[in-house]
Write a protein that holds these residues in place. Structure first.
Motif, mmCIF file in Angstrom:
data_model
loop_
_atom_site.group_PDB
_atom_site.id
_atom_site.type_symbol
_atom_site.label_atom_id
_atom_site.label_comp_id
_atom_site.label_asym_id
_atom_site.label_seq_id
_atom_site.Cartn_x
_atom_site.Cartn_y
_atom_site.Cartn_z
ATOM 1 N N GLU A 280 43.741 20.255 36.188
ATOM 2 C CA GLU A 280 42.490 20.692 36.799
ATOM 3 C C GLU A 280 42.085 19.713 37.892
ATOM 4 O O GLU A 280 42.466 18.544 37.875
ATOM 5 C CB GLU A 280 41.380 20.771 35.740
ATOM 6 C CG GLU A 280 41.569 21.907 34.754
ATOM 7 C CD GLU A 280 40.372 22.075 33.849
ATOM 8 O OE1 GLU A 280 39.345 21.404 34.104
ATOM 9 O OE2 GLU A 280 40.445 22.854 32.905
ATOM 10 N N VAL A 301 42.260 29.804 40.309
ATOM 11 C CA VAL A 301 42.570 30.729 39.225
ATOM 12 C C VAL A 301 41.474 31.780 39.121
ATOM 13 O O VAL A 301 40.290 31.445 39.149
ATOM 14 C CB VAL A 301 42.678 29.962 37.886
ATOM 15 C CG1 VAL A 301 43.148 30.882 36.782
ATOM 16 C CG2 VAL A 301 43.608 28.783 38.038
ATOM 17 N N ASP A 303 38.770 34.571 37.668
ATOM 18 C CA ASP A 303 37.917 34.607 36.487
ATOM 19 C C ASP A 303 38.629 35.364 35.377
ATOM 20 O O ASP A 303 39.392 36.293 35.613
ATOM 21 C CB ASP A 303 36.591 35.298 36.803
ATOM 22 C CG ASP A 303 35.764 34.491 37.783
ATOM 23 O OD1 ASP A 303 36.033 33.286 37.904
ATOM 24 O OD2 ASP A 303 34.881 35.071 38.433
ATOM 25 N N PRO A 306 40.802 31.046 32.253
ATOM 26 C CA PRO A 306 40.301 29.675 32.327
ATOM 27 C C PRO A 306 41.393 28.626 32.457
ATOM 28 O O PRO A 306 41.150 27.545 32.924
ATOM 29 C CB PRO A 306 39.544 29.511 31.004
ATOM 30 C CG PRO A 306 40.170 30.503 30.093
ATOM 31 C CD PRO A 306 40.530 31.672 30.965
ATOM 32 N N GLU A 307 42.600 28.976 32.026
ATOM 33 C CA GLU A 307 43.697 28.033 32.155
ATOM 34 C C GLU A 307 44.842 28.719 32.867
ATOM 35 O O GLU A 307 45.225 29.833 32.526
ATOM 36 C CB GLU A 307 44.189 27.560 30.782
ATOM 37 C CG GLU A 307 43.204 26.667 30.063
ATOM 38 C CD GLU A 307 43.796 26.121 28.789
ATOM 39 O OE1 GLU A 307 44.878 26.580 28.387
ATOM 40 O OE2 GLU A 307 43.179 25.238 28.196
ATOM 41 N N GLN A 329 44.385 22.736 40.013
ATOM 42 C CA GLN A 329 43.865 24.084 39.828
ATOM 43 C C GLN A 329 42.370 24.026 39.565
ATOM 44 O O GLN A 329 41.827 23.013 39.106
ATOM 45 C CB GLN A 329 44.561 24.788 38.666
ATOM 46 C CG GLN A 329 44.281 24.157 37.298
ATOM 47 C CD GLN A 329 44.579 25.088 36.152
ATOM 48 O OE1 GLN A 329 44.150 26.236 36.166
ATOM 49 N NE2 GLN A 329 45.324 24.615 35.161
ATOM 50 N N GLN A 331 39.047 26.959 38.415
ATOM 51 C CA GLN A 331 38.659 28.335 38.116
ATOM 52 C C GLN A 331 37.708 28.839 39.190
ATOM 53 O O GLN A 331 36.797 28.134 39.620
ATOM 54 C CB GLN A 331 37.994 28.401 36.742
ATOM 55 C CG GLN A 331 37.804 29.829 36.240
ATOM 56 C CD GLN A 331 37.240 29.857 34.833
ATOM 57 O OE1 GLN A 331 37.184 28.825 34.184
ATOM 58 N NE2 GLN A 331 36.829 31.026 34.384
#
Length: 437
Positions: A280, A301, A303, A306-307, A329, A331
């Motif tokens: 992240e 990424v 919605d 989350p990962e 990355q 979200q």
């Protein structure tokens, strides 16, 4: 290192400030939990786990962090040391389900025979040694102790399944060996023979200790492991004999697949697969240190995801060019409206990418075919060679990060009393040695 302070501040305000609330960075040995992965990572795991329920503003949580990360490092590969941020709205329901009323609250989850873990509050010393000592006792023991009277029955049971036997001077299974059995639970049966069982040692021709032997199954002869008695090597060795979904040992399955590929002229060569996770986006300080003087690739990424579960196409480039460009990355829902607009992003269900340079103040968007490795490779090459049009990073209204005050209304329960604050870390020399067999 020279940075463009306006650009770094702008990126921090628009992108990184919302992500800096978590207390543990992406490089921390502590497993990061959310409400969406809690069941998969903890409740369904065969491994014992300790979970810290915390809030980033909690003083006792901050004091515990160094010891907790030491515990996580010490237990790597043996058990899970995890944490969940209860200050995040998305995680509050999970924290409430486990009756969390103060921070930090530490709970231990031990896998149970019914499929549901046994849960208990950790009341021991808040030191790395205290947490490690307690968690070691929670590691499930799937190792069978065999002697001259039980060895025949052990060998006959499920004869087609691989069996691993450790011949040792120790009377009980070590945390390392128990963890191996947990890793391969259901695929390989693990057993241990003590040096006093001379008849069993003679049966297998064992002359030195410790010796780690694998019986592949059926009439195949046993194979002795000749590497270091450490988990990484032992796990890699014994995993070759674990049964695959097709009922074959992994080594045989790989050989068959390789043979099939080489004899079929029409079939394309297998594409490489990788198992890495794009970290992240870090805090402002880490971001400036990592990306201040080089190009970074930001993977946005959508919605509902989350990962980033490392799609093959993205993972391929992380593994092949990460030495050139760091990948991060984030979200989409965590980005401000200004950032989404300023970097030409869309509210989309697709993964979007932006290459950016904080030092020079520009970014480049990826608009190619998301399913094409060739298109992504071409884009990366053009970014690296400076052969693609750059867009100036906009200067957002907020140019500095303002740390929000501690919540007052609707805040989680207050910190625990000072008397329960973590004790001073005990000397490292007292830490148990878990690599010994």
């Amino acid at each position: 290192m020279v940075h463009n302070p306006v650009v770094v501040a702008a990126l921090s305000a628009a992108l990184l400030a919302p992500l800096a609330a978590g207390m543990y960075s992406s490089n921390s040995p502590v497993l990061q939990l959310t409400s969406k992965n809690f069941a998969e990572k903890i409740l369904k795991s065969n491994h014992a786990s300790v979970v810290e329920f915390y809030a980033p503003w909690c003083g006792h949580c901050k004091n515990l962090k160094p010891a907790y990360e030491k515990a996580a490092e010490n237990m790597k590969g043996l058990a899970q040391v995890a944490a969940i941020d209860c200050d995040e709205d998305a995680n509050k329901r999970t924290c409430s389900e486990y009756g969390v009323q103060g921070f930090p609250t530490i709970k231990v989850f031990k896998p149970g025979k019914s499929g549901k873990p046994a849960i208990q509050d950790y009341q021991g010393p808040r030191t790395a040694k205290g947490i490690v000592d307690f968690l070691i006792e929670q590691i499930p023991n799937h190792v069978t102790r065999i002697n001259s009277k039980t060895v025949e029955g052990f060998l006959k049971e499920n004869n087609e399944t691989a069996k691993a036997i450790l011949f040792t001077k120790k009377g009980v299974a070590t945390p390392l060996y128990k963890a191996l059995a947990v890793d391969l639970l259901g695929s390989v049966k693990f057993a241990q023979v003590r040096d006093k069982e001379t008849e069993v040692l003679e049966l297998f021709g064992i002359s030195k200790l410790p010796t780690f032997l694998v019986l592949p199954g059926g009439t195949a002869e046993g194979i002795i492991y000749d590497g270091e008695m450490k988990k990484e090597g032992m796990l890699k060795f014994v995993s070759k004999f674990a049964k695959t979904s097709a009922g074959k040992p992994a080594a045989q399955a790989e050989e068959a697949e390789s043979s099939s590929t080489s004899t079929s002229s029409s079939a394309p060569p297998p594409r490489p697969t990788f198992d890495s996770t794009i970290p992240e986006a870090p805090s402002l300080e880490d971001f400036a240190a990592t990306c201040g003087s080089k190009i970074c690739i930001l993977v946005v990424v959508p919605d509902g995801a989350p990962e980033l579960t490392a799609p093959e196409k993205t993972n391929y480039y992380v593994n092949h060019i990460k030495q050139t460009f760091p990948f991060f990355q984030v979200q989409l829902s965590k980005l401000s409206v200004e950032f989404v607009k300023g970097f030409g992003l869309e509210k989309s269900d697709k993964v979007q990418m932006r290459a950016l340079s904080a030092k020079r103040g520009w970014y480049v968007g990826y608009d190619g075919d998301s399913a094409s490795d060739e298109a992504m490779k071409d884009w990366i090459d053009k970014v690296k060679m400076g052969e693609i049009k750059k867009t100036k990073i906009p200067v957002f209204e907020r140019e500095e990060v303002v740390t929000p005050p501690e919540p007052v209304k609707d805040a989680p329960a207050p910190e625990e009393p000072a008397k329960e604050a973590p004790k001073e870390e005990e000397p490292p020399k007292e830490a148990p040695k878990h690599e010994e067999l």
